[in-house]
Motif scaffolding. Structure first.
Motif, PDB file in Angstrom:
ATOM      1  N   ARG A 193       6.263  13.142  -6.513  1.00  0.00           N
ATOM      2  CA  ARG A 193       6.252  12.799  -5.090  1.00  0.00           C
ATOM      3  C   ARG A 193       5.147  11.810  -4.753  1.00  0.00           C
ATOM      4  O   ARG A 193       5.330  10.883  -3.960  1.00  0.00           O
ATOM      5  CB  ARG A 193       6.050  14.073  -4.266  1.00  0.00           C
ATOM      6  N   ILE A 194       3.992  12.008  -5.375  1.00  0.00           N
ATOM      7  CA  ILE A 194       2.849  11.144  -5.068  1.00  0.00           C
ATOM      8  C   ILE A 194       3.017   9.761  -5.687  1.00  0.00           C
ATOM      9  O   ILE A 194       2.669   8.743  -5.085  1.00  0.00           O
ATOM     10  CB  ILE A 194       1.550  11.814  -5.567  1.00  0.00           C
ATOM     11  N   LEU A 195       3.562   9.712  -6.900  1.00  0.00           N
ATOM     12  CA  LEU A 195       3.664   8.437  -7.607  1.00  0.00           C
ATOM     13  C   LEU A 195       4.877   7.620  -7.191  1.00  0.00           C
ATOM     14  O   LEU A 195       4.947   6.432  -7.523  1.00  0.00           O
ATOM     15  CB  LEU A 195       3.726   8.693  -9.122  1.00  0.00           C
ATOM     16  N   ALA A 196       5.830   8.202  -6.499  1.00  0.00           N
ATOM     17  CA  ALA A 196       7.047   7.476  -6.140  1.00  0.00           C
ATOM     18  C   ALA A 196       6.777   6.211  -5.337  1.00  0.00           C
ATOM     19  O   ALA A 196       7.371   5.164  -5.623  1.00  0.00           O
ATOM     20  CB  ALA A 196       7.997   8.410  -5.378  1.00  0.00           C
ATOM     21  N   PRO A 197       5.878   6.219  -4.319  1.00  0.00           N
ATOM     22  CA  PRO A 197       5.639   4.967  -3.590  1.00  0.00           C
ATOM     23  C   PRO A 197       4.978   3.887  -4.429  1.00  0.00           C
ATOM     24  O   PRO A 197       5.064   2.705  -4.107  1.00  0.00           O
ATOM     25  CB  PRO A 197       4.717   5.405  -2.438  1.00  0.00           C
ATOM     26  N   VAL A 198       4.294   4.275  -5.509  1.00  0.00           N
ATOM     27  CA  VAL A 198       3.578   3.299  -6.347  1.00  0.00           C
ATOM     28  C   VAL A 198       4.461   2.792  -7.475  1.00  0.00           C
ATOM     29  O   VAL A 198       4.560   1.588  -7.721  1.00  0.00           O
ATOM     30  CB  VAL A 198       2.288   3.933  -6.914  1.00  0.00           C
TER      31      VAL A 198
ATOM     32  N   ARG B  97      11.764   8.953 -10.804  1.00  0.00           N
ATOM     33  CA  ARG B  97      12.690  10.083 -10.761  1.00  0.00           C
ATOM     34  C   ARG B  97      13.195  10.424 -12.156  1.00  0.00           C
ATOM     35  O   ARG B  97      13.294  11.605 -12.520  1.00  0.00           O
ATOM     36  CB  ARG B  97      13.861   9.762  -9.843  1.00  0.00           C
ATOM     37  N   TRP B  98      13.528   9.401 -12.937  1.00  0.00           N
ATOM     38  CA  TRP B  98      13.991   9.650 -14.300  1.00  0.00           C
ATOM     39  C   TRP B  98      12.858  10.186 -15.172  1.00  0.00           C
ATOM     40  O   TRP B  98      13.088  11.057 -16.032  1.00  0.00           O
ATOM     41  CB  TRP B  98      14.564   8.374 -14.898  1.00  0.00           C
ATOM     42  N   SER B  99      11.650   9.675 -14.972  1.00  0.00           N
ATOM     43  CA  SER B  99      10.510  10.195 -15.728  1.00  0.00           C
ATOM     44  C   SER B  99      10.267  11.663 -15.407  1.00  0.00           C
ATOM     45  O   SER B  99       9.988  12.473 -16.299  1.00  0.00           O
ATOM     46  CB  SER B  99       9.255   9.373 -15.422  1.00  0.00           C
ATOM     47  N   VAL B 100      10.351  12.011 -14.132  1.00  0.00           N
ATOM     48  CA  VAL B 100      10.163  13.411 -13.738  1.00  0.00           C
ATOM     49  C   VAL B 100      11.255  14.284 -14.346  1.00  0.00           C
ATOM     50  O   VAL B 100      10.988  15.393 -14.839  1.00  0.00           O
ATOM     51  CB  VAL B 100      10.150  13.524 -12.195  1.00  0.00           C
TER      52      VAL B 100
ATOM     53  N   ALA C 239       0.847  -1.193   0.000  1.00  0.00           N
ATOM     54  CA  ALA C 239       0.000   0.000   0.000  1.00  0.00           C
ATOM     55  C   ALA C 239       0.882   1.242   0.000  1.00  0.00           C
ATOM     56  O   ALA C 239       1.761   1.390   0.849  1.00  0.00           O
ATOM     57  CB  ALA C 239      -0.902  -0.009   1.230  1.00  0.00           C
ATOM     58  N   PRO C 240       0.680   2.146  -0.966  1.00  0.00           N
ATOM     59  CA  PRO C 240       1.525   3.328  -1.029  1.00  0.00           C
ATOM     60  C   PRO C 240       1.246   4.265   0.142  1.00  0.00           C
ATOM     61  O   PRO C 240       0.097   4.579   0.443  1.00  0.00           O
ATOM     62  CB  PRO C 240       1.123   3.967  -2.368  1.00  0.00           C
TER      63      PRO C 240
ATOM     64  N   ARG D 130       6.532  14.898   5.018  1.00  0.00           N
ATOM     65  CA  ARG D 130       7.329  15.884   4.289  1.00  0.00           C
ATOM     66  C   ARG D 130       7.007  15.866   2.801  1.00  0.00           C
ATOM     67  O   ARG D 130       6.867  16.925   2.167  1.00  0.00           O
ATOM     68  CB  ARG D 130       8.806  15.606   4.517  1.00  0.00           C
ATOM     69  N   ASP D 131       6.862  14.658   2.218  1.00  0.00           N
ATOM     70  CA  ASP D 131       6.520  14.548   0.804  1.00  0.00           C
ATOM     71  C   ASP D 131       5.110  15.069   0.538  1.00  0.00           C
ATOM     72  O   ASP D 131       4.861  15.696  -0.501  1.00  0.00           O
ATOM     73  CB  ASP D 131       6.634  13.096   0.354  1.00  0.00           C
ATOM     74  N   ARG D 132       4.206  14.808   1.457  1.00  0.00           N
ATOM     75  CA  ARG D 132       2.841  15.292   1.288  1.00  0.00           C
ATOM     76  C   ARG D 132       2.796  16.824   1.280  1.00  0.00           C
ATOM     77  O   ARG D 132       2.111  17.435   0.457  1.00  0.00           O
ATOM     78  CB  ARG D 132       1.958  14.742   2.408  1.00  0.00           C
TER      79      ARG D 132
END
Length: 406
Positions: free
Chosen positions: A282-287, A293-296, A216-217, A222-224
Motif C-alpha cells: 500500500r505504501i509503495l504503490a504511489p512510488v 501489485r504483482w510483486s506483492v 510526490a507520492p 483509506r490506504d493509510r
C-alpha cells in the motif's frame, strides 16, 4: 558486445549460485562445472563487458581496450586455477591423503593470478584516475591502486558469486540502456537534455520539466489506515510467533521439541508476514506503480509456500524443494519492479527480469527463511515512518491549491 558479455557473465554467475540450491551434495563433475562458471566464465564475461563499456564511453582507447581484453583471459584462467587448486588441497587434507602437485601449487597460481590481475587493471585504473605525466609515472601510480584492487577482485571471485551476479546484471542493464540511447554517454545525454530544458523558455520547457519530475507520492486516507492496521497486526502476531519459535517448547506442550517449535513458529510467522507485505505494498504503490501489485502477489505466495515448508518439518524430503520454490517466487518479487529500468520492448524486458530473478533466488532464500523474525521489524519501521509523516507539518492550503493566500 558489452551486453552480450554481460549476459554471459550473469548466466554463469547465476548458474554458479543456483546449482548448490538444487541439491545438498553435488557430484564431482557438477562441482567442477560450477567452479568453471564461477571462477572463469563469469569473471571473464564481466571483465570483457566492463572493458567494452569503458571503450565505448571514451575512457579507454582502442589499443588499451584490446590489451585489457587480452590480459583478461589469462587473469581469469589463473584465478580459476587458484580456486581449483585450493579446493583440491582442502579436499585432500580432509581425506588425510597426500597432496598432489596441483593442490600444492596454490600459492604459485595465486601469485601468478595476482600479477595478471594487476596488469589487467593498469589501463582501467589509469583511465579512472587520469594520471598526468610520463608513462612511467602513470604506470607507477596506477600500479599502487591496481595491486590491492586485484586482491579484492580475486576475493570476490572466490567467495562472492551472489554479489557478482548482481554486478553482472547491473552492467547488463547499463549496456542495454547505452545501446538503446545511442553511442554517447547516458550522463552526457541526460545533461544535454536537462540543459536544453533549462535554457529554453515558455510553457514547452515547463511541460518537459513536469514530465521528467517524479510526482510526490501521496497515500490516501483509506490506504493509510489499511497499511497501519496491517503493520500493527503483523507486529503483534509476528512477535508472538518469533517468541514461540525461540522458546515455544519450554512453556507449551504443543511442540514436542525445540526444532518443532522453531518450524511451527517460523511457519506461523511467514503467514503473519503476509499482512506486513500488504501494508508495504500500500505504501509503495504511489512510488513504484501498478507493478507492485504483482510483486506483492508473488511475495505473499512465497510466504505461503515457506509456511508449508516449515509445517512439513525438518528432515522432510519435500521441505527443501518447497523452500526453493518459495525462494524463487521471492526473488521474482524483488526484481520485478526493476524491469522498467530496462530499455527496449516487452521481450527484452522479460529476458532481463528473468536474469535478475535468477540472481534474486539467494536473497529470496534468506528472506523467506527469516520472514518470521524480519516481519515484526519491518512492521515497526512502517509504523514509525507513518507516525513521523503524520506529525510532519502539512503545507498550507493555498500552496496546495495554487491560489494566493488572503
Amino acid at each position: 558486445m558489452a551486453a552480450v558479455f554481460a549476459a554471459v557473465s550473469a548466466l554463469a554467475f547465476a548458474g554458479a549460485v543456483a546449482l548448490p540450491l538444487t541439491s545438498t551434495s553435488l557430484p564431482p563433475e557438477t562441482q567442477a562445472f560450477r567452479m568453471l562458471l564461477a571462477s572463469f566464465a563469469g569473471p571473464l564475461g564481466l571483465s570483457l563487458a566492463a572493458t567494452a563499456l569503458m571503450h565505448r564511453t571514451g575512457r579507454l582507447s582502442a589499443p588499451a581496450a584490446l590489451f585489457t581484453a587480452v590480459i583478461a583471459v589469462p587473469a581469469c584462467a589463473l584465478a580459476g586455477l587458484s580456486l581449483s587448486s585450493i579446493a583440491v588441497g582442502f579436499e585432500k587434507a580432509d581425506l588425510a591423503q597426500g597432496n598432489s602437485w596441483f593442490g600444492s601449487a596454490s600459492l604459485l597460481f595465486v601469485a601468478a593470478g595476482w600479477a595478471a590481475g594487476t596488469i589487467f587493471l593498469l589501463a582501467p585504473v589509469n583511465a579512472v584516475l587520469r594520471v598526468r605525466g610520463t608513462l612511467f609515472r602513470q604506470m607507477a601510480l596506477s600500479a599502487l591502486v591496481a595491486v590491492p584492487s586485484a586482491v579484492v577482485l580475486g576475493a570476490m571471485i572466490m567467495i562472492g558469486q551472489f554479489l557478482n551476479t548482481i554486478v553482472a546484471v547491473v552492467v547488463l542493464i547499463v549496456a542495454l540502456r547505452m545501446g538503446s540511447g545511442g553511442t554517447g554517454s547516458p550522463a552526457d545525454s541526460g545533461w544535454t537534455q536537462n540543459t536544453a530544458s533549462v535554457g529554453s523558455s515558455g510553457p514547452t520547457a515547463h511541460a518537459a520539466a513536469d514530465r521528467h519530475r517524479m510526482p510526490a507520492p501521496r497515500l490516501a486516507g483509506r490506504d493509510r489506515k489499511a497499511a497501519r492496521t496491517g503493520a500493527l497486526f503483523g507486529l503483534v502476531l509476528g512477535l508472538a510467533c518469533a517468541a514461540f519459535a525461540l522458546a515455544g517448547s519450554e512453556w507449551t506442550s504443543f511442540a514436542s521439541d525445540s526444532t518443532r517449535a522453531m518450524n511451527l513458529g517460523l511457519g506461523a510467522g511467514a503467514v503473519t508476514a503476509v499482512s506486513v507485505v500488504l501494508a508495504a505494498g500500500r505504501i509503495l504503490a504511489p512510488v513504484v506503480g501498478k507493478v507492485i501489485r504483482w510483486s506483492v502477489l508473488l511475495c505473499c505466495a512465497a510466504l505461503i509456500m515457506e509456511a508449508v515448508a516449515q509445517l512439513l518439518g525438518a528432515g522432510h524430503p519435500r521441505q527443501w524443494p518447497v523452500t526453493l520454490v518459495a525462494a524463487s517466487l521471492m526473488g521474482c518479487a524483488l526484481v520485478l519492479p526493476l524491469g522498467r529500468l530496462l530499455p527496449g520492448g516487452r521481450s527484452l524486458r522479460i529476458v532481463g527480469v528473468a536474469f535478475m530473478a535468477v540472481a534474486g533466488i539467494w536473497p529470496g532464500l534468506m528472506l523467506v527463511a527469516a520472514a518470521g523474525f524480519l516481519s515484526p521489524v519491518v512492521a515497526a519501521v512502517i509504523l514509525v515512518l507513518m507516525g513521523v509523516r503524520k506529525r510532519a507539518r502539512p503545507e498550507p492550503a493555498h500552496q496546495l491549491s495554487g491560489r494566493p493566500a488572503r
